[in-house]
Design a protein around this motif. Structure first.
Motif, PDB file in Angstrom:
ATOM      1  N   GLY A 175       1.034  -1.180   0.048  1.00 42.25           N
ATOM      2  CA  GLY A 175      -0.041   0.073  -0.081  1.00 42.25           C
ATOM      3  C   GLY A 175       0.855   1.501   0.107  1.00 42.25           C
ATOM      4  O   GLY A 175       0.306   2.221   0.464  1.00 42.25           O
ATOM      5  N   ILE A 176       2.088   1.263  -0.431  1.00 42.81           N
ATOM      6  CA  ILE A 176       2.869   2.244  -0.432  1.00 42.81           C
ATOM      7  C   ILE A 176       2.983   3.341  -1.603  1.00 42.81           C
ATOM      8  O   ILE A 176       3.744   4.372  -1.562  1.00 42.81           O
ATOM      9  CB  ILE A 176       4.330   2.028  -0.046  1.00 42.81           C
ATOM     10  N   GLU A 177       2.200   2.862  -2.305  1.00 38.23           N
ATOM     11  CA  GLU A 177       2.022   3.893  -3.662  1.00 38.23           C
ATOM     12  C   GLU A 177       1.760   4.987  -3.286  1.00 38.23           C
ATOM     13  O   GLU A 177       2.106   6.207  -3.685  1.00 38.23           O
ATOM     14  CB  GLU A 177       1.172   3.271  -4.731  1.00 38.23           C
TER      15      GLU A 177
ATOM     16  N   ARG B  56      14.062  -3.240   2.577  1.00 37.47           N
ATOM     17  CA  ARG B  56      14.293  -3.096   1.084  1.00 37.47           C
ATOM     18  C   ARG B  56      13.040  -1.961   0.431  1.00 37.47           C
ATOM     19  O   ARG B  56      13.769  -1.196  -0.367  1.00 37.47           O
ATOM     20  CB  ARG B  56      14.452  -4.399   0.540  1.00 37.47           C
ATOM     21  N   ALA B  57      12.138  -2.480   0.901  1.00 34.99           N
ATOM     22  CA  ALA B  57      10.913  -1.721   0.289  1.00 34.99           C
ATOM     23  C   ALA B  57      10.992  -0.220   0.684  1.00 34.99           C
ATOM     24  O   ALA B  57      10.628   0.624  -0.026  1.00 34.99           O
ATOM     25  CB  ALA B  57       9.489  -2.425   0.571  1.00 34.99           C
ATOM     26  N   ILE B  58      11.307  -0.025   2.029  1.00 40.11           N
ATOM     27  CA  ILE B  58      11.639   1.598   2.444  1.00 40.11           C
ATOM     28  C   ILE B  58      12.659   1.961   1.739  1.00 40.11           C
ATOM     29  O   ILE B  58      12.270   3.341   1.298  1.00 40.11           O
ATOM     30  CB  ILE B  58      11.819   1.338   3.859  1.00 40.11           C
ATOM     31  N   GLY B  59      13.566   1.604   1.365  1.00 36.74           N
ATOM     32  CA  GLY B  59      14.676   2.108   0.430  1.00 36.74           C
ATOM     33  C   GLY B  59      14.140   2.437  -0.885  1.00 36.74           C
ATOM     34  O   GLY B  59      14.626   3.605  -1.427  1.00 36.74           O
TER      35      GLY B  59
ATOM     36  N   VAL C 165      11.162   3.202  -1.711  1.00 36.39           N
ATOM     37  CA  VAL C 165      10.220   4.307  -1.758  1.00 36.39           C
ATOM     38  C   VAL C 165      10.944   5.605  -1.592  1.00 36.39           C
ATOM     39  O   VAL C 165      10.790   6.562  -1.982  1.00 36.39           O
ATOM     40  CB  VAL C 165       9.107   4.144  -0.736  1.00 36.39           C
ATOM     41  N   ALA C 166      11.821   5.625  -0.281  1.00 35.14           N
ATOM     42  CA  ALA C 166      12.707   6.728  -0.171  1.00 35.14           C
ATOM     43  C   ALA C 166      13.666   7.211  -1.538  1.00 35.14           C
ATOM     44  O   ALA C 166      13.567   8.614  -1.820  1.00 35.14           O
ATOM     45  CB  ALA C 166      13.582   6.393   1.155  1.00 35.14           C
ATOM     46  N   ASN C 167      14.060   6.333  -2.132  1.00 36.48           N
ATOM     47  CA  ASN C 167      14.831   6.600  -3.435  1.00 36.48           C
ATOM     48  C   ASN C 167      13.752   7.290  -4.372  1.00 36.48           C
ATOM     49  O   ASN C 167      13.960   8.299  -5.217  1.00 36.48           O
ATOM     50  CB  ASN C 167      15.387   5.534  -3.965  1.00 36.48           C
ATOM     51  N   ASP C 168      12.681   6.626  -4.697  1.00 32.92           N
ATOM     52  CA  ASP C 168      11.597   7.023  -5.776  1.00 32.92           C
ATOM     53  C   ASP C 168      11.063   8.273  -5.476  1.00 32.92           C
ATOM     54  O   ASP C 168      10.510   9.007  -6.491  1.00 32.92           O
ATOM     55  CB  ASP C 168      10.699   5.966  -5.892  1.00 32.92           C
ATOM     56  N   SER C 169      10.999   8.669  -4.132  1.00 35.20           N
ATOM     57  CA  SER C 169      10.095  10.024  -3.813  1.00 35.20           C
ATOM     58  C   SER C 169      11.050  11.017  -3.799  1.00 35.20           C
ATOM     59  O   SER C 169      10.778  12.277  -3.563  1.00 35.20           O
ATOM     60  CB  SER C 169       9.413   9.632  -2.529  1.00 35.20           C
ATOM     61  N   GLY C 170      12.467  10.743  -3.781  1.00 36.33           N
ATOM     62  CA  GLY C 170      13.556  11.871  -3.931  1.00 36.33           C
ATOM     63  C   GLY C 170      13.730  12.265  -2.396  1.00 36.33           C
ATOM     64  O   GLY C 170      13.928  13.369  -2.155  1.00 36.33           O
TER      65      GLY C 170
ATOM     66  N   ALA D 191      21.951  -1.671   5.678  1.00 38.23           N
ATOM     67  CA  ALA D 191      22.329  -1.994   4.471  1.00 38.23           C
ATOM     68  C   ALA D 191      21.464  -2.464   3.517  1.00 38.23           C
ATOM     69  O   ALA D 191      21.475  -1.886   2.046  1.00 38.23           O
ATOM     70  CB  ALA D 191      23.373  -3.267   4.666  1.00 38.23           C
ATOM     71  N   SER D 192      20.363  -3.036   3.951  1.00 39.51           N
ATOM     72  CA  SER D 192      19.165  -3.361   2.944  1.00 39.51           C
ATOM     73  C   SER D 192      18.618  -2.085   2.258  1.00 39.51           C
ATOM     74  O   SER D 192      18.283  -1.867   1.138  1.00 39.51           O
ATOM     75  CB  SER D 192      18.256  -4.140   3.868  1.00 39.51           C
ATOM     76  N   ILE D 193      18.475  -1.035   3.314  1.00 40.64           N
ATOM     77  CA  ILE D 193      17.899   0.344   2.651  1.00 40.64           C
ATOM     78  C   ILE D 193      18.670   0.763   1.730  1.00 40.64           C
ATOM     79  O   ILE D 193      18.252   1.435   0.548  1.00 40.64           O
ATOM     80  CB  ILE D 193      17.603   1.162   3.835  1.00 40.64           C
ATOM     81  N   ARG D 194      20.065   0.907   2.020  1.00 40.48           N
ATOM     82  CA  ARG D 194      21.056   1.688   1.091  1.00 40.48           C
ATOM     83  C   ARG D 194      21.211   0.874  -0.333  1.00 40.48           C
ATOM     84  O   ARG D 194      22.115   1.413  -1.132  1.00 40.48           O
ATOM     85  CB  ARG D 194      22.174   1.403   1.934  1.00 40.48           C
ATOM     86  N   GLU D 195      20.512  -0.291  -0.540  1.00 41.65           N
ATOM     87  CA  GLU D 195      20.807  -0.999  -1.784  1.00 41.65           C
ATOM     88  C   GLU D 195      20.057  -0.100  -2.706  1.00 41.65           C
ATOM     89  O   GLU D 195      20.372  -0.207  -4.016  1.00 41.65           O
ATOM     90  CB  GLU D 195      20.089  -2.275  -1.784  1.00 41.65           C
ATOM     91  N   HIS D 196      19.101   0.596  -2.339  1.00 36.39           N
ATOM     92  CA  HIS D 196      18.290   1.744  -3.131  1.00 36.39           C
ATOM     93  C   HIS D 196      18.350   3.111  -2.775  1.00 36.39           C
ATOM     94  O   HIS D 196      18.446   3.988  -3.776  1.00 36.39           O
ATOM     95  CB  HIS D 196      16.927   1.243  -3.507  1.00 36.39           C
ATOM     96  N   TYR D 197      18.604   3.462  -1.542  1.00 42.71           N
ATOM     97  CA  TYR D 197      18.483   4.752  -1.229  1.00 42.71           C
ATOM     98  C   TYR D 197      19.831   5.276  -0.548  1.00 42.71           C
ATOM     99  O   TYR D 197      20.545   4.370   0.363  1.00 42.71           O
ATOM    100  CB  TYR D 197      17.562   5.088   0.098  1.00 42.71           C
ATOM    101  N   LYS D 198      20.575   6.513  -1.290  1.00 39.50           N
ATOM    102  CA  LYS D 198      21.938   6.834  -0.511  1.00 39.50           C
ATOM    103  C   LYS D 198      21.831   7.945   0.333  1.00 39.50           C
ATOM    104  O   LYS D 198      23.014   8.253   0.533  1.00 39.50           O
ATOM    105  CB  LYS D 198      22.640   6.877  -1.922  1.00 39.50           C
TER     106      LYS D 198
END
Length: 309
Positions: free
Chosen positions: A218-220, A256-259, A261-266, A288-295
């Motif tokens: 439901g994170i869209e 991982r999904a949190i990362g 969303v954080a990346n996609d939303s800027g 580490a899991s979050i940082r796979e997508h969010y920096k």
């Protein structure tokens, strides 16, 4: 002459530095509670948002947050907005205490606007939840458990507004509050069968977005409302599958999904809160899991923490 000019300049620099240091950030977040429903040493979910240095907005009020407020030495005299992400006990248990404290914090009539989800009439094994307006009425209305509060220390008016949190709720954020440059938007969340709301606060080019409890499917809506937010407060309860109990993934978002969303939303800064003991024990792997997508910056919340967006 040179020495006098030098010392005069030094004094002027010190004065200007002092003034600059005393100027409040447009928005500041105080974490009153960074934990969940368990008695783990953290208070339940709850935050105060300061606007130009004044505590104005309460977001959730889980058990223990009232004590954390006192420790922070924050006055409630200017509190006029309460945002409830959903009506679970670990997000609302201290609400009566906050309202009584508000009633005795200043002089003259008190008016507070409360926003929260619409209700849900459960079927089968589903739970039933009142709407926010009904919830407030059950607590503070004429026949409510704490009806005495309406004129206990000052005339108290609590205006409750229900935010559509149904399955058919709009898929675009709705502006629910606007005054003197302060804007609050909301959109439906998804927390199992519990009506839930996601909020975003904007003021002077700063913003704070609160996910509330939300599950990954439901994170869209969160991605929509959190676009380029200065600070995203994301509730972090479970490990990546299969590290937590399966039922918890129907209620919460894994790292991982949190990362993603954080990346996609800027998102510019990510604050992980509503932390469970398993997250505390494995912070390194969660990050580490979050940082796979969010920096961007990732912060693990603590009770009493202060953050500027």
């Amino acid at each position: 002459m040179f020495k006098l000019s030098f010392y005069a300049a030094l004094l002027m620099f010190a004065a200007n530095s002092s003034i600059a240091a005393s100027v409040a950030s447009p928005l500041e977040l105080r974490v009153l509670g960074s934990g969940g429903p368990g008695a783990t040493g953290r208070a339940g979910a709850g935050y105060i948002v300061l606007v130009d240095g004044n505590p104005r907005i309460l977001v959730d009020a889980g058990p223990g947050t009232f004590v954390r407020l006192g420790e922070a030495k924050l006055s409630l005299a200017n509190l006029d907005v309460v945002l409830l992400t959903h009506l679970h006990i670990d997000h609302t248990g201290e609400l009566p205490g906050f309202f009584k404290a508000r009633a005795v914090s200043g002089e003259g009539p008190v008016r507070v606007r409360v926003f929260g989800p619409t209700g849900h009439h459960g079927e089968g094994d589903e739970a039933t939840f009142p709407s926010t307006s009904r919830f407030i009425d059950l607590l503070f209305g004429p026949d409510g458990a704490f009806s005495y509060l309406h004129d206990f220390a000052a005339p108290v008016t609590i205006d409750a507004t229900n935010i559509d949190a149904s399955a058919n709720a709009p898929k675009t954020p709705k502006l629910i509050y606007s005054a003197q440059g302060l804007e609050i938007s909301a959109i439906a969340g998804h927390h199992g069968d519990v009506p839930a709301v996601i909020y975003r606060i904007d003021y002077h080019h700063q913003s704070i977005t609160f996910s509330g409890d939300i599950e990954a499917n439901g994170i869209e809506n969160l991605r929509r409302i959190a676009q380029h937010t200065s600070l995203l407060v994301f509730n972090c309860v479970v490990l990546d599958p299969p590290g937590s109990r399966p039922v918890l993934y129907t209620l919460h978002t894994p790292p991982r999904a949190i990362g993603v969303v954080a990346n996609d939303s800027g998102t510019k800064k990510l604050l992980l809160s509503h932390l469970s003991p398993v997250i505390d024990q494995q912070q390194a792997s969660v990050e580490a899991s979050i940082r796979e997508h969010y920096k961007g910056p990732v912060v693990f919340a603590q009770d009493g923490m202060r953050l500027q967006p």
